[in-house]
Design an enzyme around this catalytic site. Sequence first.
Site, PDB file in Angstrom:
ATOM      1  N   LYS A 184       1.801  -7.741  -6.949  1.00 38.62           N
ATOM      2  CA  LYS A 184       0.678  -7.125  -6.220  1.00 38.62           C
ATOM      3  C   LYS A 184       1.100  -6.771  -4.790  1.00 38.62           C
ATOM      4  O   LYS A 184       0.736  -5.717  -4.264  1.00 38.62           O
ATOM      5  CB  LYS A 184      -0.538  -8.064  -6.190  1.00 38.62           C
ATOM      6  CG  LYS A 184      -1.229  -8.202  -7.540  1.00 38.62           C
ATOM      7  CD  LYS A 184      -1.820  -6.885  -8.041  1.00 38.62           C
ATOM      8  CE  LYS A 184      -2.538  -7.076  -9.358  1.00 38.62           C
ATOM      9  NZ  LYS A 184      -3.025  -5.789  -9.930  1.00 38.62           N
ATOM     10  N   TYR A 201       3.493 -12.644 -10.466  1.00 41.78           N
ATOM     11  CA  TYR A 201       2.248 -11.851 -10.529  1.00 41.78           C
ATOM     12  C   TYR A 201       1.828 -11.468  -9.106  1.00 41.78           C
ATOM     13  O   TYR A 201       1.619 -10.295  -8.800  1.00 41.78           O
ATOM     14  CB  TYR A 201       1.124 -12.648 -11.213  1.00 41.78           C
ATOM     15  CG  TYR A 201      -0.229 -12.093 -10.869  1.00 41.78           C
ATOM     16  CD1 TYR A 201      -1.016 -12.683  -9.877  1.00 41.78           C
ATOM     17  CD2 TYR A 201      -0.702 -10.942 -11.490  1.00 41.78           C
ATOM     18  CE1 TYR A 201      -2.247 -12.148  -9.526  1.00 41.78           C
ATOM     19  CE2 TYR A 201      -1.930 -10.403 -11.146  1.00 41.78           C
ATOM     20  CZ  TYR A 201      -2.695 -11.011 -10.160  1.00 41.78           C
ATOM     21  OH  TYR A 201      -3.903 -10.476  -9.807  1.00 41.78           O
ATOM     22  N   SER A 234      -5.324  -7.890  -5.161  1.00 38.37           N
ATOM     23  CA  SER A 234      -5.803  -9.253  -5.333  1.00 38.37           C
ATOM     24  C   SER A 234      -5.649 -10.064  -4.056  1.00 38.37           C
ATOM     25  O   SER A 234      -4.724  -9.835  -3.276  1.00 38.37           O
ATOM     26  CB  SER A 234      -4.981  -9.928  -6.440  1.00 38.37           C
ATOM     27  OG  SER A 234      -5.140 -11.318  -6.411  1.00 38.37           O
TER      28      SER A 234
END
Length: 333
Positions: A152, A148, A123
């Site tokens: 990643k 989050y 991402s």
Amino acid sequence: MILVAGGAGYIGSHAVIELYNKGYDVLIADNFSNSSPSVLDKLELITGKRFDHITVDLCDLEELKKRTKEYKLSGVIHFAAYKSVGESVSNPLKYYANNLQSLVNSLKLCKERDIRNFVFSSSCTVYGNPNQIPVTEKSKIGKAESPYGKSKVISEEIIQDYHHTHPISICNLRYFNPIGAHESGLIGDYPDGKPNNLLPFVTQVAAGVRDTLSVFGDDYDTHDGTCLRDYIHVVDLAKAHVNAIEYNVKNEGKHSIFNLGTGKGVSVLDLIKTFEKVNNVPINYEIVSRRPGDVEAIFADCHKAKTDLNWIAELNLSKMLTSAWKFQQNILK
Ligand code: WQD
């Protein structure tokens, strides 16, 4: 056969269709923790094929090995991860445990079954708040604001370290903001419960499911004061995964990173106004205070995907917004 880990999810399900369209056999692995088994029926309606699928928690390695044993797998596309920025802040351990363990298990499966083609769903969130836009794949990895985003960043490092000892072909795809839905209107971004992302909120307000949209701040240093993002049609994004599988076959043992966006920055108010225009439906919104952790502006330099992956986003913002609205109206039927 390609294992699509998280294949019943928003992006995974769209990727299954594009893999099928290009003649690949697909095995869907999903525990439906953030998706629904009904997606399998929708995929059958769209393609006419009932895909092989296993209901398995990617965090359970033994179960994953057992349930995949009978399949001859030539590649893995790993989507399986939770992706709500807000939820990750309130429940960080859920995010680290799931997002990291499921990735480690996918890589362990590759090792056990000698699978040498791996595509990972990363991402743009790894760039944090970039000091220069558009961002290229060489742009600095920023300070991810949420568990989050940090999951990643750590995932990319796990892949990098695994590649040092097991130089299989790996494509690490950094998505910008995926939105929109398949033209059938049968699958899309259907957040169970409260949406986290902008467009599902917009479509729910348009449908009268919610009264008003909160716009998180209009005092940023952008043309209209609202944040800029690089919105990309989920179907364009899905197609890039097929290109990545094919790129991996031609580039054995290579670990590559690609930005997947349109290269255009669109503001929150741009998106709202365009949605109202192309769908001829008003959006009731109010400006509220900024959302902590929001990046002011980010969009992609996608030249590398164009030259190396032979991929470019083709669907424009209007198509993204009309497809999302069609999907929302289908949900209400
Ligand atoms: C976009 C803009 C908000 C909701 C997402 C995903 C993340 C990752 C990156 C893939 C921001 C504004 C939003 C609302 C608003 N994707 N907004 N009102 O934060 O860029 O991150 O893309 O990996 O998983 O979360 O997307 O849609 O939450 O926000 O004003 O009700 O819309 O402030 O400027 P974001 P988003």
